[in-house]
Design a protein around this motif. Structure first.
Motif, mmCIF file in Angstrom:
data_model
loop_
_atom_site.group_PDB
_atom_site.id
_atom_site.type_symbol
_atom_site.label_atom_id
_atom_site.label_comp_id
_atom_site.label_asym_id
_atom_site.label_seq_id
_atom_site.Cartn_x
_atom_site.Cartn_y
_atom_site.Cartn_z
ATOM 1 N N THR A 59 -8.783 2.292 5.920
ATOM 2 C CA THR A 59 -7.711 2.432 4.924
ATOM 3 C C THR A 59 -7.286 1.099 4.294
ATOM 4 O O THR A 59 -7.056 1.060 3.083
ATOM 5 C CB THR A 59 -6.493 3.151 5.546
ATOM 6 O OG1 THR A 59 -6.161 2.567 6.824
ATOM 7 C CG2 THR A 59 -6.805 4.622 5.758
ATOM 8 N N PRO A 60 -7.179 -0.008 5.041
ATOM 9 C CA PRO A 60 -6.848 -1.267 4.356
ATOM 10 C C PRO A 60 -7.884 -1.690 3.323
ATOM 11 O O PRO A 60 -7.534 -2.140 2.232
ATOM 12 C CB PRO A 60 -6.764 -2.281 5.506
ATOM 13 C CG PRO A 60 -6.467 -1.488 6.704
ATOM 14 C CD PRO A 60 -7.171 -0.183 6.509
ATOM 15 N N ILE A 93 -2.079 6.531 4.589
ATOM 16 C CA ILE A 93 -2.871 7.515 5.342
ATOM 17 C C ILE A 93 -3.160 6.979 6.745
ATOM 18 O O ILE A 93 -3.267 7.739 7.708
ATOM 19 C CB ILE A 93 -4.168 7.849 4.583
ATOM 20 C CG1 ILE A 93 -3.830 8.652 3.315
ATOM 21 C CG2 ILE A 93 -5.146 8.639 5.452
ATOM 22 C CD1 ILE A 93 -5.033 8.939 2.432
ATOM 23 N N GLY A 94 -3.278 5.668 6.853
ATOM 24 C CA GLY A 94 -3.548 5.057 8.147
ATOM 25 C C GLY A 94 -2.304 4.758 8.970
ATOM 26 O O GLY A 94 -2.416 4.182 10.054
ATOM 27 N N TRP A 113 0.117 2.105 -6.856
ATOM 28 C CA TRP A 113 0.604 3.310 -6.178
ATOM 29 C C TRP A 113 -0.481 3.909 -5.283
ATOM 30 O O TRP A 113 -0.215 4.298 -4.142
ATOM 31 C CB TRP A 113 1.041 4.319 -7.228
ATOM 32 C CG TRP A 113 1.645 5.579 -6.677
ATOM 33 C CD1 TRP A 113 2.957 5.793 -6.366
ATOM 34 C CD2 TRP A 113 0.966 6.807 -6.388
ATOM 35 N NE1 TRP A 113 3.129 7.074 -5.909
ATOM 36 C CE2 TRP A 113 1.931 7.722 -5.911
ATOM 37 C CE3 TRP A 113 -0.362 7.215 -6.507
ATOM 38 C CZ2 TRP A 113 1.603 9.027 -5.538
ATOM 39 C CZ3 TRP A 113 -0.695 8.511 -6.125
ATOM 40 C CH2 TRP A 113 0.281 9.402 -5.642
ATOM 41 N N THR A 114 -1.704 3.973 -5.810
ATOM 42 C CA THR A 114 -2.804 4.522 -5.022
ATOM 43 C C THR A 114 -3.065 3.653 -3.801
ATOM 44 O O THR A 114 -3.311 4.147 -2.698
ATOM 45 C CB THR A 114 -4.081 4.630 -5.879
ATOM 46 O OG1 THR A 114 -3.790 5.402 -7.042
ATOM 47 C CG2 THR A 114 -5.201 5.305 -5.110
ATOM 48 N N MET A 115 -3.007 2.321 -3.991
ATOM 49 C CA MET A 115 -3.185 1.413 -2.866
ATOM 50 C C MET A 115 -2.170 1.701 -1.770
ATOM 51 O O MET A 115 -2.510 1.770 -0.573
ATOM 52 C CB MET A 115 -3.026 -0.032 -3.375
ATOM 53 C CG MET A 115 -3.079 -1.110 -2.303
ATOM 54 S SD MET A 115 -1.436 -1.497 -1.666
ATOM 55 C CE MET A 115 -1.879 -1.998 -0.020
ATOM 56 N N HIS A 116 -0.899 1.900 -2.160
ATOM 57 C CA HIS A 116 0.157 2.138 -1.178
ATOM 58 C C HIS A 116 -0.121 3.389 -0.356
ATOM 59 O O HIS A 116 -0.067 3.361 0.884
ATOM 60 C CB HIS A 116 1.505 2.281 -1.893
ATOM 61 C CG HIS A 116 2.622 2.729 -0.996
ATOM 62 N ND1 HIS A 116 3.322 1.867 -0.192
ATOM 63 C CD2 HIS A 116 3.147 3.966 -0.772
ATOM 64 C CE1 HIS A 116 4.230 2.535 0.490
ATOM 65 N NE2 HIS A 116 4.150 3.821 0.157
ATOM 66 N N LEU A 159 -0.992 13.858 0.698
ATOM 67 C CA LEU A 159 -1.389 12.619 0.043
ATOM 68 C C LEU A 159 -2.741 12.715 -0.643
ATOM 69 O O LEU A 159 -2.902 12.255 -1.780
ATOM 70 C CB LEU A 159 -1.398 11.473 1.064
ATOM 71 C CG LEU A 159 -0.045 11.073 1.646
ATOM 72 C CD1 LEU A 159 -0.206 9.883 2.567
ATOM 73 C CD2 LEU A 159 0.951 10.765 0.540
ATOM 74 N N LEU A 160 -3.719 13.295 0.024
ATOM 75 C CA LEU A 160 -5.058 13.354 -0.564
ATOM 76 C C LEU A 160 -5.078 14.124 -1.890
ATOM 77 O O LEU A 160 -5.645 13.633 -2.877
ATOM 78 C CB LEU A 160 -6.053 13.946 0.435
ATOM 79 C CG LEU A 160 -6.432 13.019 1.601
ATOM 80 C CD1 LEU A 160 -7.393 13.724 2.549
ATOM 81 C CD2 LEU A 160 -7.045 11.722 1.090
ATOM 82 N N PRO A 161 -4.476 15.324 -1.989
ATOM 83 C CA PRO A 161 -4.460 15.997 -3.296
ATOM 84 C C PRO A 161 -3.720 15.201 -4.365
ATOM 85 O O PRO A 161 -4.126 15.188 -5.533
ATOM 86 C CB PRO A 161 -3.749 17.330 -2.998
ATOM 87 C CG PRO A 161 -3.959 17.563 -1.545
ATOM 88 C CD PRO A 161 -3.929 16.191 -0.928
#
Length: 277
Positions: A14-15, A68-69, A60-63, A216-218
């Motif tokens: 995830t990072p 997720i991790g 935002w996507t990075m955050h 989060l994924l959707p």
């Protein structure tokens, strides 16, 4: 009871993925801003808006890829969909304010400080709004000093990124700037996460509710698709592909050919010089 917080549930997956998304958004945003400055006849507001949306979506996507991790071993985490969407809107809007300031006022000290401050505070607001969207059977606490440090990193990173956007022209240098920007944004995120501690209300693990990835994924699909479409626009724009020098050269050549072939009033066909007889 203090919860056991782990920000690397899936190791480095995830990072690294979050860093890649931050770099992608930064690279696209920087190239769009460069595009608005290279050609005075281009639709500047459109390119600046596309750049702001790319950077905002990337951050935002990075955050949320990084989130997720994130886990608390004693409690299951859920997210409020409304606040999650609001955090995306905040990211795009505040980045847009900074981008439009430097896009129209240049890289002067006053403009950069204003734009960088607004954008950095907005990025930090996006981060902590995203954290506020997180629900679990416990209370989240923050270390004030570490929070302040994360906000400072966000402001410095935003100022540096906006400075790069209006002063760097070459593709390689823009790419390098986006890589540095990705490090800064990721650093801000994980600094903010280092400020987090969780006090769990129950003594037994609470597993009620959906898994974080089910929301989060959707929600990540839309911004990721947008970034891919923005990448297509940037990749197929002739000015960004050819570069400023080649574009100007080709433009001058095209205008010269058009002028040479332009019919003279009262005579058809290409113009002829006196030496043609």
């Amino acid at each position: 009871m203090d919860g056991t917080v782990d920000g690397f549930r899936y190791g480095w997956v995830t990072p690294v993925a979050a860093y890649v998304m931050a770099c992608l958004g930064g690279a696209l945003g920087l190239r769009c801003i460069v595009r608005s400055l290279l050609d005075g006849q281009s639709w500047r507001p459109g390119w600046l808006a596309l750049g702001a949306a790319s950077i905002g979506c990337g951050i935002w996507t990075m955050h949320f890829v990084a989130m997720i991790g994130f886990q608390v071993e004693e409690a299951r985490i859920g997210y409020d969909a409304g606040l999650t969407v609001v955090s995306l809107v905040v990211a795009v809007v505040v980045v847009g304010i900074g981008v439009f300031i430097v896009g129209y006022r240049g890289a002067g000290a006053a403009a950069l400080c204003l734009a960088g401050g607004v954008t950095g505070l907005g990025v930090a607001a996006m981060h902590y709004l995203g954290m506020a969207a997180m629900h679990l059977d416990g209370s989240i606490r923050y270390d004030p000093f570490t929070v302040a440090l994360s906000v400072l990193i966000a402001v410095v990173a935003a100022t540096a990124a906006l400075w790069a956007a209006v002063t760097i022209r070459g593709f390689a240098t823009s790419l390098g700037a986006s890589l540095v920007m990705g490090v800064a944004v990721s650093g801000m995120h994980y600094t903010g996460m280092a400020a987090v501690s969780v006090h769990v209300h129950g003594t037994a693990p609470s597993w009620a509710g959906d898994a974080p990835t089910s929301l989060l994924l959707p929600m990540l699909i839309g911004p990721v698709i947008f970034l891919l479409l923005a990448a297509v626009v940037v990749m197929f724009d002739p000015l960004l592909v050819l570069g400023e020098g080649d574009w100007n050269r080709n433009s001058r050549t095209g205008r010269a050919v058009a002028a040479e072939e332009e019919p003279v009033a009262g005579r058809s066909g290409p113009r002829r010089s006196w030496s043609d007889g």
